[in-house]
Structure formats: C-alpha cells, structure tokens
Design a protein around this motif. Structure first.
Motif, PDB file in Angstrom:
ATOM      1  N   GLY A 254      -8.601  -5.702   7.152  1.00 18.75           N
ATOM      2  CA  GLY A 254      -9.193  -4.775   6.200  1.00 18.75           C
ATOM      3  C   GLY A 254      -8.499  -3.434   6.109  1.00 18.75           C
ATOM      4  O   GLY A 254      -8.936  -2.553   5.364  1.00 18.75           O
ATOM      5  N   LYS A 255      -7.400  -3.246   6.835  1.00 15.80           N
ATOM      6  CA  LYS A 255      -6.676  -1.979   6.794  1.00 15.80           C
ATOM      7  C   LYS A 255      -5.735  -1.931   5.597  1.00 15.80           C
ATOM      8  O   LYS A 255      -5.148  -2.950   5.223  1.00 15.80           O
ATOM      9  CB  LYS A 255      -5.897  -1.777   8.096  1.00 15.80           C
ATOM     10  N   LEU A 256      -5.590  -0.743   5.018  1.00 18.48           N
ATOM     11  CA  LEU A 256      -4.758  -0.559   3.837  1.00 18.48           C
ATOM     12  C   LEU A 256      -3.351  -0.120   4.224  1.00 18.48           C
ATOM     13  O   LEU A 256      -3.154   0.641   5.171  1.00 18.48           O
ATOM     14  CB  LEU A 256      -5.374   0.482   2.907  1.00 18.48           C
ATOM     15  N   HIS A 257      -2.374  -0.582   3.439  1.00 18.95           N
ATOM     16  CA  HIS A 257      -0.980  -0.187   3.623  1.00 18.95           C
ATOM     17  C   HIS A 257      -0.372   0.070   2.245  1.00 18.95           C
ATOM     18  O   HIS A 257      -0.661  -0.654   1.288  1.00 18.95           O
ATOM     19  CB  HIS A 257      -0.189  -1.284   4.341  1.00 18.95           C
ATOM     20  N   LEU A 258       0.453   1.092   2.153  1.00 17.43           N
ATOM     21  CA  LEU A 258       1.087   1.450   0.890  1.00 17.43           C
ATOM     22  C   LEU A 258       2.516   0.930   0.835  1.00 17.43           C
ATOM     23  O   LEU A 258       3.277   1.098   1.796  1.00 17.43           O
ATOM     24  CB  LEU A 258       1.109   2.971   0.714  1.00 17.43           C
ATOM     25  N   GLN A 259       2.868   0.302  -0.282  1.00 16.36           N
ATOM     26  CA  GLN A 259       4.245  -0.084  -0.544  1.00 16.36           C
ATOM     27  C   GLN A 259       4.825   0.923  -1.533  1.00 16.36           C
ATOM     28  O   GLN A 259       4.260   1.124  -2.620  1.00 16.36           O
ATOM     29  CB  GLN A 259       4.327  -1.490  -1.128  1.00 16.36           C
ATOM     30  N   LEU A 260       5.924   1.568  -1.158  1.00 18.96           N
ATOM     31  CA  LEU A 260       6.531   2.568  -2.016  1.00 18.96           C
ATOM     32  C   LEU A 260       7.698   1.982  -2.796  1.00 18.96           C
ATOM     33  O   LEU A 260       8.297   0.987  -2.394  1.00 18.96           O
ATOM     34  CB  LEU A 260       7.031   3.757  -1.187  1.00 18.96           C
ATOM     35  N   ARG A 261       7.989   2.619  -3.915  1.00 14.04           N
ATOM     36  CA  ARG A 261       9.154   2.212  -4.694  1.00 14.04           C
ATOM     37  C   ARG A 261      10.434   2.640  -3.948  1.00 14.04           C
ATOM     38  O   ARG A 261      10.523   3.744  -3.439  1.00 14.04           O
ATOM     39  CB  ARG A 261       9.129   2.851  -6.081  1.00 14.04           C
ATOM     40  N   ASN A 262      11.390   1.753  -3.894  1.00  8.76           N
ATOM     41  CA  ASN A 262      12.713   2.051  -3.339  1.00  8.76           C
ATOM     42  C   ASN A 262      12.726   2.280  -1.830  1.00  8.76           C
ATOM     43  O   ASN A 262      13.717   2.763  -1.288  1.00  8.76           O
ATOM     44  CB  ASN A 262      13.329   3.276  -4.030  1.00  8.76           C
ATOM     45  N   ARG A 263      11.624   1.924  -1.119  1.00 15.15           N
ATOM     46  CA  ARG A 263      11.645   1.987   0.338  1.00 15.15           C
ATOM     47  C   ARG A 263      11.020   0.712   0.893  1.00 15.15           C
ATOM     48  O   ARG A 263      10.038   0.211   0.342  1.00 15.15           O
ATOM     49  CB  ARG A 263      10.912   3.222   0.872  1.00 15.15           C
ATOM     50  N   ALA A 264      11.589   0.216   1.990  1.00 14.56           N
ATOM     51  CA  ALA A 264      11.135  -1.071   2.530  1.00 14.56           C
ATOM     52  C   ALA A 264       9.888  -0.948   3.389  1.00 14.56           C
ATOM     53  O   ALA A 264       9.067  -1.875   3.449  1.00 14.56           O
ATOM     54  CB  ALA A 264      12.261  -1.706   3.349  1.00 14.56           C
ATOM     55  N   GLU A 265       9.727   0.212   4.088  1.00 15.30           N
ATOM     56  CA  GLU A 265       8.605   0.320   5.017  1.00 15.30           C
ATOM     57  C   GLU A 265       7.279   0.444   4.283  1.00 15.30           C
ATOM     58  O   GLU A 265       7.223   0.881   3.131  1.00 15.30           O
ATOM     59  CB  GLU A 265       8.787   1.526   5.954  1.00 15.30           C
ATOM     60  N   ARG A 266       6.216   0.042   4.961  1.00 14.82           N
ATOM     61  CA  ARG A 266       4.868   0.224   4.448  1.00 14.82           C
ATOM     62  C   ARG A 266       4.183   1.327   5.247  1.00 14.82           C
ATOM     63  O   ARG A 266       4.392   1.441   6.451  1.00 14.82           O
ATOM     64  CB  ARG A 266       4.062  -1.073   4.544  1.00 14.82           C
ATOM     65  N   LEU A 267       3.366   2.113   4.573  1.00 14.20           N
ATOM     66  CA  LEU A 267       2.684   3.230   5.209  1.00 14.20           C
ATOM     67  C   LEU A 267       1.215   2.887   5.430  1.00 14.20           C
ATOM     68  O   LEU A 267       0.509   2.486   4.495  1.00 14.20           O
ATOM     69  CB  LEU A 267       2.786   4.486   4.338  1.00 14.20           C
ATOM     70  N   ALA A 268       0.762   3.047   6.664  1.00 14.19           N
ATOM     71  CA  ALA A 268      -0.638   2.778   6.978  1.00 14.19           C
ATOM     72  C   ALA A 268      -1.535   3.884   6.415  1.00 14.19           C
ATOM     73  O   ALA A 268      -1.184   5.068   6.442  1.00 14.19           O
ATOM     74  CB  ALA A 268      -0.819   2.679   8.480  1.00 14.19           C
ATOM     75  N   VAL A 269      -2.692   3.482   5.901  1.00  8.35           N
ATOM     76  CA  VAL A 269      -3.698   4.420   5.417  1.00  8.35           C
ATOM     77  C   VAL A 269      -4.824   4.458   6.443  1.00  8.35           C
ATOM     78  O   VAL A 269      -5.375   3.412   6.798  1.00  8.35           O
ATOM     79  CB  VAL A 269      -4.258   3.994   4.047  1.00  8.35           C
ATOM     80  N   SER A 270      -5.169   5.625   6.942  1.00  8.12           N
ATOM     81  CA  SER A 270      -6.216   5.710   7.955  1.00  8.12           C
ATOM     82  C   SER A 270      -7.596   5.598   7.311  1.00  8.12           C
ATOM     83  O   SER A 270      -7.764   5.753   6.099  1.00  8.12           O
ATOM     84  CB  SER A 270      -6.107   7.016   8.734  1.00  8.12           C
ATOM     85  N   ARG A 271      -8.591   5.349   8.143  1.00  4.27           N
ATOM     86  CA  ARG A 271      -9.973   5.209   7.658  1.00  4.27           C
ATOM     87  C   ARG A 271     -10.437   6.441   6.895  1.00  4.27           C
ATOM     88  O   ARG A 271     -11.163   6.341   5.908  1.00  4.27           O
ATOM     89  CB  ARG A 271     -10.916   4.986   8.838  1.00  4.27           C
ATOM     90  N   LEU A 272     -10.020   7.621   7.372  1.00  4.13           N
ATOM     91  CA  LEU A 272     -10.475   8.850   6.732  1.00  4.13           C
ATOM     92  C   LEU A 272     -10.051   8.960   5.280  1.00  4.13           C
ATOM     93  O   LEU A 272     -10.704   9.629   4.481  1.00  4.13           O
ATOM     94  CB  LEU A 272      -9.944  10.062   7.503  1.00  4.13           C
ATOM     95  N   PHE A 273      -8.935   8.305   4.928  1.00  4.76           N
ATOM     96  CA  PHE A 273      -8.388   8.468   3.577  1.00  4.76           C
ATOM     97  C   PHE A 273      -8.408   7.175   2.755  1.00  4.76           C
ATOM     98  O   PHE A 273      -7.914   7.157   1.629  1.00  4.76           O
ATOM     99  CB  PHE A 273      -6.953   9.001   3.673  1.00  4.76           C
ATOM    100  N   ALA A 274      -8.999   6.128   3.294  1.00  7.56           N
ATOM    101  CA  ALA A 274      -9.046   4.851   2.571  1.00  7.56           C
ATOM    102  C   ALA A 274      -9.838   4.973   1.273  1.00  7.56           C
ATOM    103  O   ALA A 274      -9.571   4.251   0.303  1.00  7.56           O
ATOM    104  CB  ALA A 274      -9.647   3.761   3.459  1.00  7.56           C
ATOM    105  N   HIS A 275     -10.784   5.908   1.220  1.00  2.00           N
ATOM    106  CA  HIS A 275     -11.610   6.065   0.022  1.00  2.00           C
ATOM    107  C   HIS A 275     -10.778   6.454  -1.201  1.00  2.00           C
ATOM    108  O   HIS A 275     -11.193   6.216  -2.337  1.00  2.00           O
ATOM    109  CB  HIS A 275     -12.690   7.113   0.256  1.00  2.00           C
ATOM    110  N   LEU A 276      -9.610   7.033  -0.973  1.00  2.00           N
ATOM    111  CA  LEU A 276      -8.757   7.447  -2.094  1.00  2.00           C
ATOM    112  C   LEU A 276      -8.299   6.260  -2.927  1.00  2.00           C
ATOM    113  O   LEU A 276      -7.977   6.400  -4.108  1.00  2.00           O
ATOM    114  CB  LEU A 276      -7.534   8.199  -1.574  1.00  2.00           C
ATOM    115  N   PHE A 277      -8.262   5.081  -2.317  1.00  2.00           N
ATOM    116  CA  PHE A 277      -7.701   3.893  -2.997  1.00  2.00           C
ATOM    117  C   PHE A 277      -8.761   2.833  -3.261  1.00  2.00           C
ATOM    118  O   PHE A 277      -8.437   1.701  -3.574  1.00  2.00           O
ATOM    119  CB  PHE A 277      -6.577   3.296  -2.129  1.00  2.00           C
TER     120      PHE A 277
END
Length: 280
Positions: A254-277
């Motif tokens: 259930g954890k969120l991860h962001l895929q960015l354009r032109n970068r291979a890594e994924r960024l973890a989204v913490s619980r505090l900020f999951a509401h943004l998405f």
C-alpha cells in the motif's frame, strides 16, 4: 486496565527529570517507559516500546524532535499500535506559544509550568479515551485523522519558522547555485530543470534529468524559497517537482512510489504526504 505509556525525549537531563516528576503529579497513572536525550534514540526507543504519548523536545543535538516525529510517522507499525499522541517540548517564546495555540498544538514549556502541563494532560487523556476502543471499520479514518493532526503539528513547529512570527515570504527561486559532484565548479541551475531535492548527510542533492549537484542549504530552509504549487515535499528528505512526475505507483503493502520523467529511480512517498496523491 493497562496504564497509558509515554516516552520523553529531552537532551537536558534536569529538565527531563523535572517533566517526569511533574507528570507523576498531574497524571499518576502514566507510565514513562523511556527517557532519551536525542531524536535518533527517541525513534529507536519509540519503535521498540510503542508508547501512546511522545514528549519530544523540538531542538536536540543530532536529529531533532521534528525529524524524529517525521520519521516515526512513516515507520510506525500501525498493525501493532496506533500512532501515538504527539506533544512538543519547547522553551518559552511568545511567538511559538501563539502559533501553537492557533494550531491547537499540544506543547509543554520548559522550564515546566504546572498549569500548562495539566491542560496538556487533560487533552491527552481525552484523546486516548476517545480513540479506544474504536470500531474496526473506523480504523482507516482514525489513522488519517491522526496523520492530519501530525501534519498540522509539524507544519506549526517546523520549517525554520513558526506561524505567528513576523516574516516576509521571499519570491520563489528562479536559479539555484549548486556545486558539481567534484565540488570544483558552481553551476547556476534553473529551478525548472530540477526534478527533485534529496537531503543527504551535510548536503542536499539537486537532481535534474541528467545531472546531480550539491548544495549546503538544509531542506527545511530551502522549502520556503520554492514555489509550493510546483515543489511538494513527499518525504522527510525529499522535495519533488510535480511537473517531473510521470506516474504514481502503489506497491503490495500500500505504499506509494513516484516515477519521474527521465530518471530511473522511484521516490518513496511517506504516510504524512500520501494524501497529496489520493485523487490521482
């Protein structure tokens, strides 16, 4: 009936002992299960003991109380215990007190003031009584409500300034002076080219689509200089350019991860900020 439990994180030992003694008078049933002197120890002890209340000094050596709270919000084992009630310990400051009162933030002044502490204890007791026992179908709503409360508290106490302090917001940065990886050259990087910032040790990494730079400005000081409509904090150590986000993925846990354009890594989204998405 089990006794409510608490952790005290305060780097000044005499003040920590005074707070514990005052709590014993104001709330005899409270069991202080750990007393530590820095944020790192607070995180370790809290995850081990899972107390119901955290008293965190805002300013401590090494990891401060704000960083410790942000880390605990993301790592707390919700399957074992609900998020604890959060209380900030702060030296008296008229602007800080005004800000905390406006945000309904629980706080304790140091040196400890008996009447102020009794008000906090009363609110904590009411909060613990109200949340237990909770119907099973309300668990998710209770978690979201507590996370929202933590966001308000961290916002009120953090980012290098408190609401209520006289300040003027600077114009958002257009360029950022950053060193290349070797540190020999300073580049003027257009802010629109930055895909994300990441705190790392004594530096903040500045990542564009194809390059990495370093700056010494702490993330909490950098945030107020960024356009909040474009740059979102998604983790205690990461601020991302929303225009660079290609997709938001949810894993099996259930954890969120962001895929960015032109970068291979994924960024973890913490619980505090999951509401943004949530709507994405």
């Amino acid at each position: 009936m089990t006794r409510p439990t608490a952790l005290i994180a305060e780097d000044e030992q005499l003040l920590a002992q005074a707070l514990r003694a005052e709590l014993a008078q104001a709330w005899p049933e409270l069991d202080v299960v750990a007393m530590v002197g820095d944020g790192r120890s607070a995180v370790v002890a809290a995850l081990e003991r899972l107390p119901e209340v955290l008293f965190l000094d805002i300013r401590m050596p090494g990891q401060d109380g704000l960083s410790a709270a942000a880390e605990l919000a993301d790592t707390w084992p919700l399957d074992k215990a609900p998020l604890p009630q959060l209380v900030f310990v702060t030296a008296y400051d008229e602007y800080a007190v005004r800000a905390f009162e406006q945000q309904a933030v629980d706080y304790v002044l140091k040196p400890v003031q008996t009447e102020r502490l009794r008000k906090t204890v009363g609110r904590l007791q009411a909060a613990l009584t109200a949340r237990s026992p909770a119907p099973p179908d309300s668990a998710s709503a209770a978690i979201e409500e507590t996370l929202a409360q933590w966001r308000r508290m961290l916002s009120a106490a953090g980012n290098g300034a408190l609401p209520g302090l006289p300040a003027t917001a600077p114009a958002p940065l257009k360029l950022i002076a950053a060193s290349d990886a070797g540190g020999a050259t300073v580049r003027m990087v257009p802010i629109d080219e930055v895909q994300y910032f990441e705190a790392a040790d004594k530096y903040v990494r500045v990542l564009s689509a194809s390059h990495e730079y370093l700056i010494r400005t702490p993330l909490k000081q950098l945030l107020p200089q960024l356009d909040p409509n474009t740059f979102w904090q998604v983790h205690r150590a990461v601020v991302v350019n929303t225009h660079a986000i290609e997709a938001v993925h949810r894993d099996e846990a259930g954890k969120l991860h962001l895929q960015l354009r032109n970068r291979a890594e994924r960024l973890a989204v913490s619980r505090l900020f999951a509401h943004l998405f949530r709507a994405m």
